[in-house]
Design an enzyme around this catalytic site. Structure first.
Site, PDB file in Angstrom:
ATOM      1  N   HIS A 268       0.870  -1.188   0.000  1.00 20.87           N
ATOM      2  CA  HIS A 268       0.000   0.000   0.000  1.00 20.87           C
ATOM      3  C   HIS A 268       0.910   1.242   0.000  1.00 20.87           C
ATOM      4  O   HIS A 268       1.692   1.427  -0.925  1.00 20.87           O
ATOM      5  CB  HIS A 268      -0.919  -0.107   1.223  1.00 20.87           C
ATOM      6  CG  HIS A 268      -2.056   0.861   1.274  1.00 20.87           C
ATOM      7  ND1 HIS A 268      -2.461   1.628   0.219  1.00 20.87           N
ATOM      8  CD2 HIS A 268      -2.901   1.193   2.294  1.00 20.87           C
ATOM      9  CE1 HIS A 268      -3.493   2.382   0.577  1.00 20.87           C
ATOM     10  NE2 HIS A 268      -3.772   2.149   1.838  1.00 20.87           N
ATOM     11  N   HIS A 307      -2.588  -2.345  -9.725  1.00 17.73           N
ATOM     12  CA  HIS A 307      -3.524  -1.742  -8.792  1.00 17.73           C
ATOM     13  C   HIS A 307      -4.789  -2.576  -8.767  1.00 17.73           C
ATOM     14  O   HIS A 307      -5.192  -3.114  -9.803  1.00 17.73           O
ATOM     15  CB  HIS A 307      -3.848  -0.304  -9.240  1.00 17.73           C
ATOM     16  CG  HIS A 307      -4.416   0.530  -8.142  1.00 17.73           C
ATOM     17  ND1 HIS A 307      -5.742   0.501  -7.817  1.00 17.73           N
ATOM     18  CD2 HIS A 307      -3.817   1.381  -7.281  1.00 17.73           C
ATOM     19  CE1 HIS A 307      -5.940   1.320  -6.801  1.00 17.73           C
ATOM     20  NE2 HIS A 307      -4.787   1.861  -6.449  1.00 17.73           N
ATOM     21  N   ASP A 363       2.628   5.390  -6.966  1.00 16.23           N
ATOM     22  CA  ASP A 363       3.889   5.295  -6.236  1.00 16.23           C
ATOM     23  C   ASP A 363       5.112   5.161  -7.132  1.00 16.23           C
ATOM     24  O   ASP A 363       6.235   5.226  -6.656  1.00 16.23           O
ATOM     25  CB  ASP A 363       3.853   4.093  -5.282  1.00 16.23           C
ATOM     26  CG  ASP A 363       2.913   4.352  -4.137  1.00 16.23           C
ATOM     27  OD1 ASP A 363       2.928   5.481  -3.621  1.00 16.23           O
ATOM     28  OD2 ASP A 363       2.146   3.441  -3.773  1.00 16.23           O
TER      29      ASP A 363
END
Ligand code: ACO
Length: 431
Positions: A268, A307, A363
């Site tokens: 995460h 994702h 990210d």
């Protein structure tokens, strides 16, 4: 005439049931009537990791993962990132509407007047080892705020809820910056409320001996954009933790400590940290093909890719990639960018990643920006937690006010041994 219902035939009994369909869902509780006998518990759904279960109704964030769309309260993320500030976006997320000038001024004033932290919290930070992970520190300290503000337990009082929102949005950056200064052995830099929210954050991170810190406008804007992009993301792991823990009616500080803990994990919010470590491990463009082969052999994941919801390019990653170029112009080029671009180029044309719809997520590039701003990698997930605080509070408040919500308590399929006789120690056989 088509009906919004689902007809289910239980082949165990031959009985049929008509179940309402609303908003593209059936209620799991409507299945409970499907039984094989009177004493049967009734049919349940089995959905580990909630991959196909809606746990709430929400008006905050909309994601269309196939088309790469993200909206807060109906506004596209691209427009907010271009035109808004983080505090304006936080107001939108919490209140449902963009503020007018008067409301924005009042809102910013309320946040800025809660930026200081109790001096005892500094002592708490001092107690951590110099190499303590700042995410571990942040989650402990946010949890500890619960003891400083016992009134926060009155979660059904709207004024008290709002007060905690001001405190949390204001204090989390201060705590985060103090954790960073502690880890590098610098004296704490106190908030400067004449600066913007992100300008002040830069001040608390990087102020040295100058009397007044002047944030670089490009870096200040980069933080605004990064914070806007990270402000909310509907029912992800940490938001689910926030809602789930909050459903016991604990105060929001304890619930945010739980959400921060969930965000800490490498799958995460810890992914940006993991991306940087991965890029360093790959080292150079020439090593990329071999690294991709290793990922495909199952010897690790391409961090920052994939994702649960986005099955196309994460819209946040696109904006961050553009922002990265502006930051590198100020801070100098980041040699790892070349490795990241090559990983992306090869992965986006490789059958393994294409067939699994694995694209860069938020990210993949954010860590490169933080690194070029000279932040250590273990601060990266903290940089995610700061802006997500407003999303967590909005989601928590929505849950508190939702009359359909109860304490979160999933069911299980028990697969342990059936009831058996307790064996006294002397009767137990060695393995
Ligand atoms: N690298 C290589 N393979 C991957 C990756 C990856 N990053 N992500 C998924 N896969 C593969 C899986 O091995 C699986 O392959 P299989 O069907 O042959 O078994 C398939 O793609 C589906 O993967 P799942 O794990 O089922 O996907 P899920 O939706 O559960 O996971 C997650 C999503 C956790 C984000 C995953 O893609 C991942 O681990 N990515 C790397 C970590 C990361 O970047 N996390 C940040 C997410 S964004 C955020 O939290 C802000």
């Amino acid at each position: 005439m088509p009906k919004d219902t689902l007809t289910v035939t239980d082949n165990r009994t031959g009985k049929s049931f008509e179940i309402p369909i609303q908003d593209g869902t059936v209620r799991a509780m409507d299945l409970r009537q499907i039984k094989t006998s009177l004493d049967d518990f009734g049919l349940m759904t089995y959905d580990p990791a909630f991959t196909n279960t809606a746990s709430c109704r929400s008006k905050i964030t909309f994601i269309d993962g196939d088309r790469g769309i993200l909206e807060y309260r109906g506004y596209p993320i691209e427009e907010l990132a271009e035109k808004s500030t983080y505090l304006e976006t936080a107001y939108l997320i919490l209140n449902g509407e963009l503020p007018d000038r008067v409301h924005l001024t009042e809102w910013v004033h309320n946040i800025k007047h809660h930026t200081l932290i109790h001096e005892n919290i500094k002592k708490l930070i001092d107690g951590f080892h110099h190499d303590a992970h700042p995410m571990g520190m942040l989650l402990s300290i946010v949890g500890a705020l619960s003891t400083f503000y016992p009134d926060a337990k009155n979660i059904f009082d709207s004024k008290i809820r709002r007060e905690q929102a001001f405190r949390l949005i204001a204090k989390v950056p201060t705590i985060a910056a103090f954790c960073y200064r502690h880890s590098v052995g610098l004296p704490y830099a106190y908030p400067d409320n004449e600066l913007s929210y992100t300008g002040n954050f830069l001040n608390m991170l990087f102020k040295m001996t100058e009397l007044k810190y002047k944030p670089h406008p490009v870096l200040e804007r980069a933080f605004e954009v990064l914070f806007i992009l990270h402000a909310d993301h509907e029912q992800n792991c940490s938001t689910n933790a926030m809602r789930s823990v909050g459903s016991s009616h604990v105060d929001p500080y304890a619930a945010i400590a739980a959400a921060t803990a969930a965000l800490y994990g490498p799958l995460h919010g810890g992914a940006n940290e993991a991306v940087l470590r991965m890029l360093r491990q790959v080292g150079s463009k020439a090593n990329v093909p071999e690294f991709i082969q290793r990922v495909k052999r199952g010897e690790g994941r391409l961090m920052g890719f994939g994702h649960r919801i986005y099955k196309s390019y994460d819209p946040r990653a696109k904006i961050i990639k553009q922002m990265a170029d502006k930051v590198f112009e100020v801070m100098g080029p980041n040699p790892l960018l070349e490795v990241a671009l090559e990983l992306e180029r090869i992965a986006l044309q490789d059958e393994y990643f294409v067939s699994r719809k694995l694209y860069p997520n938020v990210d993949f590039y954010s860590g490169l920006i933080y690194q070029s701003m000279r932040l250590p990698v273990d601060m990266f997930p903290v940089m995610f937690a700061i802006p997500r605080t407003c999303g967590w509070i909005a989601q928590w408040e929505e849950m508190v006010l939702d009359s359909e919500q109860k304490i979160a308590r999933p069911r299980q399929i028990y697969q342990g041994p059936p009831r058996r006789r307790y064996l006294p120690l002397e009767e137990r056989q060695p393995d």
